[in-house]
Write an enzyme that holds these catalytic residues in place. Structure first.
Site, PDB file in Angstrom:
ATOM      1  N   LYS A 102     -32.760  43.413 -15.051  1.00 28.90           N
ATOM      2  CA  LYS A 102     -32.301  44.616 -15.014  1.00 28.90           C
ATOM      3  C   LYS A 102     -31.590  45.890 -15.896  1.00 28.90           C
ATOM      4  CE  LYS A 102     -30.398  44.784 -10.615  1.00 28.90           C
ATOM      5  NZ  LYS A 102     -29.818  44.489  -9.393  1.00 28.90           N
TER       6      LYS A 102
ATOM      7  N   GLU B  56     -18.737  35.478 -13.541  1.00 30.18           N
ATOM      8  CA  GLU B  56     -20.085  35.646 -12.975  1.00 30.18           C
ATOM      9  C   GLU B  56     -20.361  33.691 -13.075  1.00 30.18           C
ATOM     10  OE1 GLU B  56     -21.729  37.654 -12.324  1.00 30.18           O
ATOM     11  OE2 GLU B  56     -20.660  40.079 -13.601  1.00 30.18           O
TER      12      GLU B  56
ATOM     13  N   HIS C 250     -19.415  42.087  -5.734  1.00 29.60           N
ATOM     14  CA  HIS C 250     -19.318  43.782  -6.655  1.00 29.60           C
ATOM     15  C   HIS C 250     -19.327  44.602  -6.241  1.00 29.60           C
ATOM     16  CE1 HIS C 250     -21.154  40.707 -10.021  1.00 29.60           C
ATOM     17  NE2 HIS C 250     -21.026  41.638 -10.597  1.00 29.60           N
TER      18      HIS C 250
ATOM     19  N   HIS D  62     -16.977  46.764  -7.929  1.00 30.55           N
ATOM     20  CA  HIS D  62     -17.820  48.397  -9.108  1.00 30.55           C
ATOM     21  C   HIS D  62     -16.315  49.542  -8.036  1.00 30.55           C
ATOM     22  CE1 HIS D  62     -21.696  47.045  -9.523  1.00 30.55           C
ATOM     23  NE2 HIS D  62     -21.424  46.638 -10.490  1.00 30.55           N
TER      24      HIS D  62
ATOM     25  N   ARG E 235     -43.137  54.322 -23.589  1.00 26.55           N
ATOM     26  CA  ARG E 235     -43.770  54.081 -22.073  1.00 26.55           C
ATOM     27  C   ARG E 235     -43.181  52.480 -21.384  1.00 26.55           C
ATOM     28  NH1 ARG E 235     -47.450  57.693 -22.949  1.00 26.55           N
ATOM     29  NH2 ARG E 235     -47.557  59.736 -21.732  1.00 26.55           N
TER      30      ARG E 235
ATOM     31  N   LYS F 238     -29.961  32.519 -11.752  1.00 25.76           N
ATOM     32  CA  LYS F 238     -30.469  33.547 -11.503  1.00 25.76           C
ATOM     33  C   LYS F 238     -32.337  33.426 -11.277  1.00 25.76           C
ATOM     34  CE  LYS F 238     -30.163  38.013 -13.038  1.00 25.76           C
ATOM     35  NZ  LYS F 238     -28.582  39.088 -13.851  1.00 25.76           N
TER      36      LYS F 238
ATOM     37  N   ARG G 177     -32.322  38.870  -3.941  1.00 25.38           N
ATOM     38  CA  ARG G 177     -31.568  39.719  -5.554  1.00 25.38           C
ATOM     39  C   ARG G 177     -29.654  39.828  -4.961  1.00 25.38           C
ATOM     40  NH1 ARG G 177     -33.778  41.404 -11.308  1.00 25.38           N
ATOM     41  NH2 ARG G 177     -32.308  41.155 -12.171  1.00 25.38           N
TER      42      ARG G 177
ATOM     43  N   HIS H 296     -15.694  44.267 -16.669  1.00 27.77           N
ATOM     44  CA  HIS H 296     -16.177  43.733 -15.142  1.00 27.77           C
ATOM     45  C   HIS H 296     -16.007  42.346 -14.803  1.00 27.77           C
ATOM     46  CE1 HIS H 296     -20.057  43.761 -12.793  1.00 27.77           C
ATOM     47  NE2 HIS H 296     -20.611  42.838 -13.776  1.00 27.77           N
TER      48      HIS H 296
ATOM     49  N   GLU I 188     -34.822  43.149  -6.072  1.00 29.00           N
ATOM     50  CA  GLU I 188     -33.531  43.248  -5.384  1.00 29.00           C
ATOM     51  C   GLU I 188     -34.162  43.516  -3.794  1.00 29.00           C
ATOM     52  OE1 GLU I 188     -29.901  43.492  -7.371  1.00 29.00           O
ATOM     53  OE2 GLU I 188     -29.792  44.263  -5.266  1.00 29.00           O
TER      54      GLU I 188
ATOM     55  N   ASN J  42     -24.887  39.863  -5.962  1.00 30.08           N
ATOM     56  CA  ASN J  42     -23.688  41.134  -6.285  1.00 30.08           C
ATOM     57  C   ASN J  42     -22.753  40.871  -5.772  1.00 30.08           C
ATOM     58  OD1 ASN J  42     -25.641  43.308  -7.825  1.00 30.08           O
ATOM     59  ND2 ASN J  42     -26.112  43.464  -5.758  1.00 30.08           N
TER      60      ASN J  42
HETATM   61  P1  NAD Z   1     -20.421  43.403 -23.668  1.00 26.02           P
HETATM   62  O1  NAD Z   1     -21.310  43.784 -23.928  1.00 26.02           O
HETATM   63  O2  NAD Z   1     -18.746  45.437 -23.852  1.00 26.02           O
HETATM   64  O3  NAD Z   1     -19.284  42.470 -24.493  1.00 26.02           O
HETATM   65  C1  NAD Z   1     -17.339  42.048 -24.464  1.00 26.02           C
HETATM   66  C2  NAD Z   1     -16.920  42.862 -25.778  1.00 26.02           C
HETATM   67  O4  NAD Z   1     -17.230  41.112 -26.619  1.00 26.02           O
HETATM   68  C3  NAD Z   1     -17.793  43.387 -26.458  1.00 26.02           C
HETATM   69  O5  NAD Z   1     -16.166  43.848 -27.404  1.00 26.02           O
HETATM   70  C4  NAD Z   1     -18.082  43.592 -27.538  1.00 26.02           C
HETATM   71  O6  NAD Z   1     -17.990  43.883 -28.718  1.00 26.02           O
HETATM   72  C5  NAD Z   1     -17.840  41.550 -27.543  1.00 26.02           C
HETATM   73  N1  NAD Z   1     -18.358  40.349 -28.274  1.00 26.02           N
HETATM   74  C6  NAD Z   1     -19.982  40.510 -27.453  1.00 26.02           C
HETATM   75  N2  NAD Z   1     -20.172  39.213 -27.842  1.00 26.02           N
HETATM   76  C7  NAD Z   1     -19.841  38.446 -29.445  1.00 26.02           C
HETATM   77  C8  NAD Z   1     -18.741  37.183 -29.968  1.00 26.02           C
HETATM   78  N3  NAD Z   1     -20.389  36.593 -29.479  1.00 26.02           N
HETATM   79  N4  NAD Z   1     -18.024  37.342 -30.481  1.00 26.02           N
HETATM   80  C9  NAD Z   1     -16.714  37.957 -30.399  1.00 26.02           C
HETATM   81  N5  NAD Z   1     -16.627  39.419 -30.268  1.00 26.02           N
HETATM   82  C10 NAD Z   1     -18.319  39.403 -28.935  1.00 26.02           C
HETATM   83  O7  NAD Z   1     -19.626  43.321 -22.257  1.00 26.02           O
HETATM   84  P2  NAD Z   1     -20.134  41.715 -21.489  1.00 26.02           P
HETATM   85  O8  NAD Z   1     -19.259  41.832 -20.360  1.00 26.02           O
HETATM   86  O9  NAD Z   1     -21.273  41.359 -22.743  1.00 26.02           O
HETATM   87  O10 NAD Z   1     -21.359  43.132 -20.243  1.00 26.02           O
HETATM   88  C11 NAD Z   1     -21.014  43.859 -19.392  1.00 26.02           C
HETATM   89  C12 NAD Z   1     -21.354  44.947 -19.348  1.00 26.02           C
HETATM   90  O11 NAD Z   1     -23.155  44.152 -18.685  1.00 26.02           O
HETATM   91  C13 NAD Z   1     -21.330  45.767 -18.590  1.00 26.02           C
HETATM   92  O12 NAD Z   1     -21.930  47.166 -18.491  1.00 26.02           O
HETATM   93  C14 NAD Z   1     -22.244  45.658 -16.920  1.00 26.02           C
HETATM   94  O13 NAD Z   1     -22.700  46.239 -15.663  1.00 26.02           O
HETATM   95  C15 NAD Z   1     -23.884  44.252 -17.482  1.00 26.02           C
HETATM   96  N6  NAD Z   1     -24.602  43.712 -16.134  1.00 26.02           N
HETATM   97  C16 NAD Z   1     -25.256  44.001 -16.812  1.00 26.02           C
HETATM   98  C17 NAD Z   1     -26.318  42.842 -15.614  1.00 26.02           C
HETATM   99  C18 NAD Z   1     -27.631  42.780 -15.279  1.00 26.02           C
HETATM  100  O14 NAD Z   1     -28.701  42.376 -15.052  1.00 26.02           O
HETATM  101  N7  NAD Z   1     -28.469  44.007 -16.370  1.00 26.02           N
HETATM  102  C19 NAD Z   1     -25.690  41.930 -15.012  1.00 26.02           C
HETATM  103  C20 NAD Z   1     -23.845  41.838 -15.313  1.00 26.02           C
HETATM  104  C21 NAD Z   1     -22.883  42.871 -15.627  1.00 26.02           C
END
Ligand code: NAD
Length: 370
Positions: free
Chosen positions: A144, A186, A249, A253, A122, A228, A242, A267, A238, A246
């Site tokens: 999130k 972003e 987005h 999406h 939990r 942020k 918040r 993304h 949100e 987006n």
């Molecule tokens: P990811 O985690 O897939 O990373 C992108 C790629 O980079 C992967 O192949 C990873 O292995 C590689 N990588 C990461 N750090 C590295 C480093 N230092 N050196 C070499 N390679 C590295 O994707 P992302 O772009 O980091 O994140 C996208 C995700 O985040 C999506 O699922 C999206 O929905 C989510 N997201 C969440 C929020 C939130 O508020 N929670 C906000 C925006 C995006």
């Protein structure tokens, strides 16, 4: 060079520490938070291969032992299956509520491991050590967490704030240029939604930042995280403001769904294209000047980023099809699509009042240019 942004939420506030070579100091930051000197770290295979031993050494410097497991890299990892694997492993490690789980990776690892921490016993505390630019400026801050469903992205999840975020800007040096620029999508979003002077700064500093300028990277991450944090402090779950985060987005999406959440479109690339489309829509509705969408696109192009629908390889659905894919978005309220539009660079607002035909027009023209 260390910057700290505090996310001041009542009863669950935390610091986001930003700077180079923080992995080496991870033990010093975590020690005061630990009841016993052991942590469970979950990473992905790419990040683990490059940086896990540096983190291990950083923790060992203050006597913290680390158990680690790695997940397959990529968006498909945000699944029930991998969530199950994470929870099983954390229980096998006998992680208790007073322990710390560490999410060490990009947004995929952060979202998945944060969700596992939210539901394990939990709720156990967790620390984000984001390693992608996207994760440092966005996903690691704000609480999130979640996974994807067959019906759409991020549809299953929870709000669960981390207890600390350590954003080591030196690890950004091992990102592929494509992943770095996706994260930059972003960063630009923050300038566009709420800070025109930041966007001006990015127009000047963006190329140096992409080329590896360490001070510029720290500054870009700090300003993004501060914005942020300010928004999350006003509206954690949100209900209002918040949603500004987006920007781009709703389009993004739909494009991610259309490209099957594959590496046809990352993304952050979708966010950049989505921001350009949101500004185009705003201009057509007479909300901002015609020059604003041109300026947004010019900066994205100057950075070598995907900017238009024509930059997405392969087939896309028609405009009606793309609009239909927006229907599953969490930004739909009572069946009405909500968009983040702008009165200019740095002044975004949320509206449910967007004529369907205007959206279709922007999509049709974008697709026709392909
Ligand atoms: P990811 O985690 O897939 O990373 C992108 C790629 O980079 C992967 O192949 C990873 O292995 C590689 N990588 C990461 N750090 C590295 C480093 N230092 N050196 C070499 N390679 C590295 O994707 P992302 O772009 O980091 O994140 C996208 C995700 O985040 C999506 O699922 C999206 O929905 C989510 N997201 C969440 C929020 C939130 O508020 N929670 C906000 C925006 C995006």
């Amino acid at each position: 060079m260390r910057e700290t942004v505090n996310v001041n939420l009542p009863g669950r506030g935390y610091d986001v520490v930003i700077g180079p070579d923080l992995l080496a100091e991870a033990g010093a930051y975590l020690s005061p938070m630990l009841a016993r000197k052991k942590v469970a770290v979950i990473s992905d295979a790419n990040v683990a291969a490059l940086h896990l031993e540096t983190l291990r050494a950083g923790l060992a410097a203050t006597g913290i032992e680390m158990a680690a497991m790695t997940l397959p890299p990529g968006e498909a990892t945000k699944s029930w299956e991998q969530l199950n694997i994470c929870c099983d492993w954390l229980l096998d490690q006998k992680v208790e509520r007073r322990d710390l789980v560490i999410a060490f990776g990009g947004g995929v690892v952060g979202d998945l491991v944060g969700f596992a921490a939210a539901i394990l016993r939990r709720g156990v505390r967790f620390v984000q050590i984001p390693t992608s630019l996207l994760a440092q400026v966005d996903s690691s801050v704000g609480g999130k967490t979640g996974i994807n469903a067959a019906q759409g992205k991020n549809l299953i999840g929870a709000f669960h704030q981390p207890s600390l975020v350590l954003a080591d800007t030196a690890v950004l040096g091992t990102l592929t240029p494509r992943d770095f620029l996706a994260g930059y999508g972003e960063v630009v979003k923050y300038g566009l939604l709420g800070d025109a002077t930041f966007f001006d700064w990015l127009e000047r500093q963006g190329p140096a930042l992409a080329a590896g300028d360490g001070a510029a990277r720290v500054e870009a991450v700090r300003r993004s995280v501060q914005m942020k944090a300010d928004i999350v402090m006003r509206d954690e779950t949100e209900q209002g403001d918040r949603a500004l985060l987006n920007l781009g987005h709703t389009f993004c999406h739909s494009l991610e769904a259309a490209t099957g959440y594959s590496d046809r479109l990352l993304h952050g690339e979708g966010v950049a294209i989505g921001c350009a489309l949101a500004f185009e829509l705003s201009a057509r509705l007479g909300l901002c000047s015609q020059e604003d969408p041109s300026r947004v696109r010019a900066h994205l192009k100057a950075m070598g980023m995907k900017t238009d629908l024509s930059d997405i390889a392969g087939d896309l659905p028609d405009a009606e099809g793309l609009l239909g894919l927006m229907g599953q978005d969490k930004k739909v309220v009572d069946g009405q699509l909500r968009f983040i539009l702008a009165r200019g660079i740095g002044t975004a607002f949320v509206t449910g009042d967007v004529p369907r035909d205007a959206v279709l027009g922007v999509l049709r023209d974008g697709l026709a240019a392909r």
